[in-house]
Design a protein around this motif. Structure first.
Motif, PDB file in Angstrom:
ATOM      1  N   LEU A   1       0.951  -1.085  -0.034  1.00 31.34           N
ATOM      2  CA  LEU A   1      -0.018   0.041   0.077  1.00 31.34           C
ATOM      3  C   LEU A   1       0.990   1.101  -0.177  1.00 31.34           C
ATOM      4  CD1 LEU A   1      -3.180   0.483   2.247  1.00 31.34           C
ATOM      5  CD2 LEU A   1      -1.537   2.401   2.015  1.00 31.34           C
ATOM      6  N   LEU A   2       1.743   1.125   1.048  1.00 30.82           N
ATOM      7  CA  LEU A   2       2.734   2.265   0.940  1.00 30.82           C
ATOM      8  C   LEU A   2       3.450   2.712  -0.416  1.00 30.82           C
ATOM      9  CD1 LEU A   2       4.040   1.902   4.451  1.00 30.82           C
ATOM     10  CD2 LEU A   2       2.333   3.483   4.024  1.00 30.82           C
ATOM     11  N   GLN A   3       4.433   1.695  -0.793  1.00 30.06           N
ATOM     12  CA  GLN A   3       4.839   1.868  -1.845  1.00 30.06           C
ATOM     13  C   GLN A   3       4.207   2.146  -3.213  1.00 30.06           C
ATOM     14  OE1 GLN A   3       6.944  -2.286  -2.267  1.00 30.06           O
ATOM     15  NE2 GLN A   3       8.448  -1.649  -1.052  1.00 30.06           N
ATOM     16  N   ASN A   4       2.877   1.758  -3.445  1.00 24.46           N
ATOM     17  CA  ASN A   4       2.287   2.009  -4.659  1.00 24.46           C
ATOM     18  C   ASN A   4       1.374   3.615  -4.528  1.00 24.46           C
ATOM     19  OD1 ASN A   4       1.543  -0.102  -6.655  1.00 24.46           O
ATOM     20  ND2 ASN A   4       1.781  -0.958  -4.599  1.00 24.46           N
ATOM     21  N   SER A   5       1.178   3.908  -3.092  1.00 25.99           N
ATOM     22  CA  SER A   5       0.854   5.374  -2.940  1.00 25.99           C
ATOM     23  C   SER A   5       1.826   6.319  -3.385  1.00 25.99           C
ATOM     24  CB  SER A   5       0.377   5.394  -1.565  1.00 25.99           C
ATOM     25  OG  SER A   5      -0.925   4.795  -1.026  1.00 25.99           O
TER      26      SER A   5
ATOM     27  N   ALA B   1      -6.049  10.131  -5.003  1.00 27.31           N
ATOM     28  CA  ALA B   1      -5.715   9.198  -6.055  1.00 27.31           C
ATOM     29  C   ALA B   1      -4.612   8.120  -5.696  1.00 27.31           C
ATOM     30  CB  ALA B   1      -5.164   9.759  -7.269  1.00 27.31           C
ATOM     31  N   SER B   2      -3.748   8.681  -4.740  1.00 28.04           N
ATOM     32  CA  SER B   2      -2.665   7.777  -4.362  1.00 28.04           C
ATOM     33  C   SER B   2      -3.184   7.038  -3.200  1.00 28.04           C
ATOM     34  CB  SER B   2      -1.664   8.797  -3.831  1.00 28.04           C
ATOM     35  OG  SER B   2      -0.982   9.411  -4.710  1.00 28.04           O
ATOM     36  N   ILE B   3      -3.951   7.322  -2.658  1.00 29.57           N
ATOM     37  CA  ILE B   3      -4.742   6.412  -1.529  1.00 29.57           C
ATOM     38  C   ILE B   3      -5.512   5.558  -1.930  1.00 29.57           C
ATOM     39  CG2 ILE B   3      -6.320   6.643   0.397  1.00 29.57           C
ATOM     40  CD1 ILE B   3      -5.452   9.389   0.988  1.00 29.57           C
ATOM     41  N   VAL B   4      -6.374   6.099  -2.982  1.00 27.73           N
ATOM     42  CA  VAL B   4      -7.248   4.778  -3.796  1.00 27.73           C
ATOM     43  C   VAL B   4      -6.343   3.694  -4.288  1.00 27.73           C
ATOM     44  CG1 VAL B   4      -8.754   4.541  -5.563  1.00 27.73           C
ATOM     45  CG2 VAL B   4      -9.067   6.412  -4.222  1.00 27.73           C
ATOM     46  N   ARG B   5      -5.231   4.159  -4.992  1.00 32.89           N
ATOM     47  CA  ARG B   5      -4.579   2.956  -5.638  1.00 32.89           C
ATOM     48  C   ARG B   5      -3.852   2.034  -4.562  1.00 32.89           C
ATOM     49  NH1 ARG B   5       0.678   3.658  -9.757  1.00 32.89           N
ATOM     50  NH2 ARG B   5       1.820   1.576  -9.084  1.00 32.89           N
ATOM     51  N   GLY B   6      -3.223   2.871  -3.626  1.00 32.81           N
ATOM     52  CA  GLY B   6      -2.820   2.042  -2.552  1.00 32.81           C
ATOM     53  C   GLY B   6      -3.597   0.908  -1.623  1.00 32.81           C
ATOM     54  N   ILE B   7      -4.835   1.620  -1.506  1.00 28.62           N
ATOM     55  CA  ILE B   7      -5.846   0.721  -0.442  1.00 28.62           C
ATOM     56  C   ILE B   7      -6.331  -0.416  -1.518  1.00 28.62           C
ATOM     57  CG2 ILE B   7      -8.223   0.783   0.097  1.00 28.62           C
ATOM     58  CD1 ILE B   7      -7.271   3.315   1.847  1.00 28.62           C
ATOM     59  N   PHE B   8      -6.610  -0.051  -3.016  1.00 29.15           N
ATOM     60  CA  PHE B   8      -7.017  -1.124  -3.804  1.00 29.15           C
ATOM     61  C   PHE B   8      -6.055  -2.095  -3.886  1.00 29.15           C
ATOM     62  CE2 PHE B   8      -7.632  -2.614  -8.167  1.00 29.15           C
ATOM     63  CZ  PHE B   8      -8.970  -3.205  -7.924  1.00 29.15           C
ATOM     64  N   VAL B   9      -4.893  -1.891  -4.188  1.00 25.71           N
ATOM     65  CA  VAL B   9      -3.836  -2.784  -4.180  1.00 25.71           C
ATOM     66  C   VAL B   9      -3.785  -3.743  -2.842  1.00 25.71           C
ATOM     67  CG1 VAL B   9      -1.186  -3.350  -3.959  1.00 25.71           C
ATOM     68  CG2 VAL B   9      -2.292  -1.815  -5.735  1.00 25.71           C
ATOM     69  N   GLY B  10      -3.926  -2.941  -1.744  1.00 22.44           N
ATOM     70  CA  GLY B  10      -3.804  -3.743  -0.302  1.00 22.44           C
ATOM     71  C   GLY B  10      -5.010  -4.852  -0.179  1.00 22.44           C
ATOM     72  N   VAL B  11      -6.281  -4.282  -0.848  1.00 20.63           N
ATOM     73  CA  VAL B  11      -7.295  -5.210  -0.778  1.00 20.63           C
ATOM     74  C   VAL B  11      -7.373  -6.250  -1.619  1.00 20.63           C
ATOM     75  CG1 VAL B  11      -9.812  -5.222  -1.520  1.00 20.63           C
ATOM     76  CG2 VAL B  11      -9.088  -3.226  -0.110  1.00 20.63           C
ATOM     77  N   CYS B  12      -6.772  -6.211  -2.913  1.00 24.23           N
ATOM     78  CA  CYS B  12      -6.566  -7.385  -3.561  1.00 24.23           C
ATOM     79  C   CYS B  12      -5.653  -8.263  -2.889  1.00 24.23           C
ATOM     80  CB  CYS B  12      -5.798  -6.944  -4.926  1.00 24.23           C
ATOM     81  SG  CYS B  12      -7.010  -6.039  -6.054  1.00 24.23           S
TER      82      CYS B  12
ATOM     83  N   MET C   1      -5.476   4.532   5.382  1.00 13.74           N
ATOM     84  CA  MET C   1      -5.598   5.937   4.874  1.00 13.74           C
ATOM     85  C   MET C   1      -4.654   6.899   5.253  1.00 13.74           C
ATOM     86  SD  MET C   1      -8.646   6.138   3.286  1.00 13.74           S
ATOM     87  CE  MET C   1      -9.034   8.131   3.309  1.00 13.74           C
ATOM     88  N   LEU C   2      -4.281   6.701   6.571  1.00 17.37           N
ATOM     89  CA  LEU C   2      -2.959   7.544   6.932  1.00 17.37           C
ATOM     90  C   LEU C   2      -1.743   7.220   6.158  1.00 17.37           C
ATOM     91  CD1 LEU C   2      -2.431  10.139   8.623  1.00 17.37           C
ATOM     92  CD2 LEU C   2      -2.088   8.377  10.564  1.00 17.37           C
ATOM     93  N   GLY C   3      -1.416   6.018   6.182  1.00 14.83           N
ATOM     94  CA  GLY C   3      -0.092   5.618   5.514  1.00 14.83           C
ATOM     95  C   GLY C   3      -0.109   5.835   4.301  1.00 14.83           C
ATOM     96  N   GLY C   4      -1.392   5.767   3.435  1.00 14.72           N
ATOM     97  CA  GLY C   4      -1.340   6.040   2.023  1.00 14.72           C
ATOM     98  C   GLY C   4      -1.289   7.652   1.760  1.00 14.72           C
ATOM     99  N   ALA C   5      -1.909   8.370   2.921  1.00 22.44           N
ATOM    100  CA  ALA C   5      -1.644   9.844   2.795  1.00 22.44           C
ATOM    101  C   ALA C   5      -0.226  10.319   2.709  1.00 22.44           C
ATOM    102  CB  ALA C   5      -2.737  10.446   3.818  1.00 22.44           C
ATOM    103  N   LEU C   6       0.201   9.888   3.715  1.00 23.53           N
ATOM    104  CA  LEU C   6       1.676   9.932   3.809  1.00 23.53           C
ATOM    105  C   LEU C   6       2.483   9.821   2.935  1.00 23.53           C
ATOM    106  CD1 LEU C   6       3.962  11.236   6.002  1.00 23.53           C
ATOM    107  CD2 LEU C   6       4.200   8.875   6.958  1.00 23.53           C
ATOM    108  N   LEU C   7       2.553   8.666   2.359  1.00 21.64           N
ATOM    109  CA  LEU C   7       3.300   8.306   1.186  1.00 21.64           C
ATOM    110  C   LEU C   7       2.868   8.851  -0.175  1.00 21.64           C
ATOM    111  CD1 LEU C   7       5.953   6.271   1.065  1.00 21.64           C
ATOM    112  CD2 LEU C   7       4.577   6.322   3.258  1.00 21.64           C
ATOM    113  N   GLY C   8       1.551   9.128  -0.272  1.00 25.78           N
ATOM    114  CA  GLY C   8       1.000   9.973  -1.544  1.00 25.78           C
ATOM    115  C   GLY C   8       1.670  11.350  -1.390  1.00 25.78           C
TER     116      GLY C   8
END
Length: 258
Positions: free
Chosen positions: A73-77, A114-125, A149-156
């Motif tokens: 999630l973090l890497q993809n965000s 957009a970064s959060i959405v991609r990161g979370i989508f990868v994580g859910v998969c 959410m917070l991790g995706g926001a930070l790395l995004g």
């Protein structure tokens, strides 16, 4: 007076563009990191499952999955916002975004979401696949969601900073290869920091990735290396600092309008 309709429309338009950008190459942006995480899961669980036990009543394979989800999630965000910005700068079409009547805050929110959405989508998969492999509890779903959410926001946000600063793809790769990847692998994804010597434990506690992964893992098992409130506070602090830096860069037009 703020026109909320126009504010929303501008943010949504840019957000839609960013979502479509990564969705059109979904095999590269989603399938590839999911396959990579699954390979980590299969290899490490096969090699270490009978030799490593971190928490009582938690199998090593189950322990490993939240770490892999959060790492991906973090890497993809980070990759989403940084690659989008550097691609726009290299191709020269960043000017078409800057010419639109959107504010720097709208710009920030669109790339961030957009970064959060991609990161979370990868994580859910990854989570969906992991359910086929092991029974994984979710004791505190809201804690899981909050750290995701917070991790995706930070790395995004960090990705936006990188995309603004870099002029070439190889400059962006420096952050990916020498900052994001090492911090990810040294954050307790594959182990508990309590298994490390005291010096390395102290060093691990300087790594913000550790707190994101440890807090995220707490949401699944109700066990962690440090208190989840401490982890959440530290991650929030880093996000506020990076968001302030990012907004300052966007407001001044640093390396975007020059």
């Amino acid at each position: 007076m703020i026109n909320f309709k126009n504010e929303f429309l501008g943010t949504w338009t840019l957000l839609k563009k960013e979502l479509l950008r990564f969705w059109r190459v979904v095999f590269q942006t989603v399938a590839a990191p999911v396959i990579t995480a699954v390979l980590y899961l299969l290899i490490f669980s096969h090699v270490l499952a009978d030799h490593v036990k971190v928490y009582d009543n938690v199998e090593y394979t189950a322990f490993l999955i939240p770490g892999l989800i959060m790492m991906s999630l973090l890497q993809n965000s980070f990759a989403n916002s940084s690659s989008s910005l550097i691609q726009s700068k290299v191709m020269g079409n960043i000017v078409f975004i800057l010419l639109t009547p959107i504010t720097y805050l709208q710009f920030f929110l669109a790339f961030l979401i957009a970064s959060i959405v991609r990161g979370i989508f990868v994580g859910v998969c990854i989570y969906a696949f992991a359910l086929l492999y092991v029974d994984l509890p979710m004791l505190h779903p809201w804690i899981i969601f909050g750290f995701a959410m917070l991790g995706g926001a930070l790395l995004g946000t960090f990705g936006i900073i990188t995309g603004i600063w870099a002029h070439r793809f190889d400059q962006m790769a420096v952050f990916q290869n020498f900052v994001i990847m090492p911090l990810s692998f040294l954050s307790g994804v594959f182990y508990s920091i309590h298994s490390l010597p005291p010096f390395w434990q102290k060093l691990s506690q300087l790594n913000p990735f550790f707190y994101m992964i440890d807090g995220f893992r707490y949401g699944f098992f109700g066990q962690s290396d440090v208190a989840p409130l401490l982890s959440f506070s530290i991650v929030t602090f880093f996000f506020i600092v990076l968001a302030s830096v990012t907004l300052g860069m966007l407001k001044s037009g640093y390396k975007l309008r020059s």
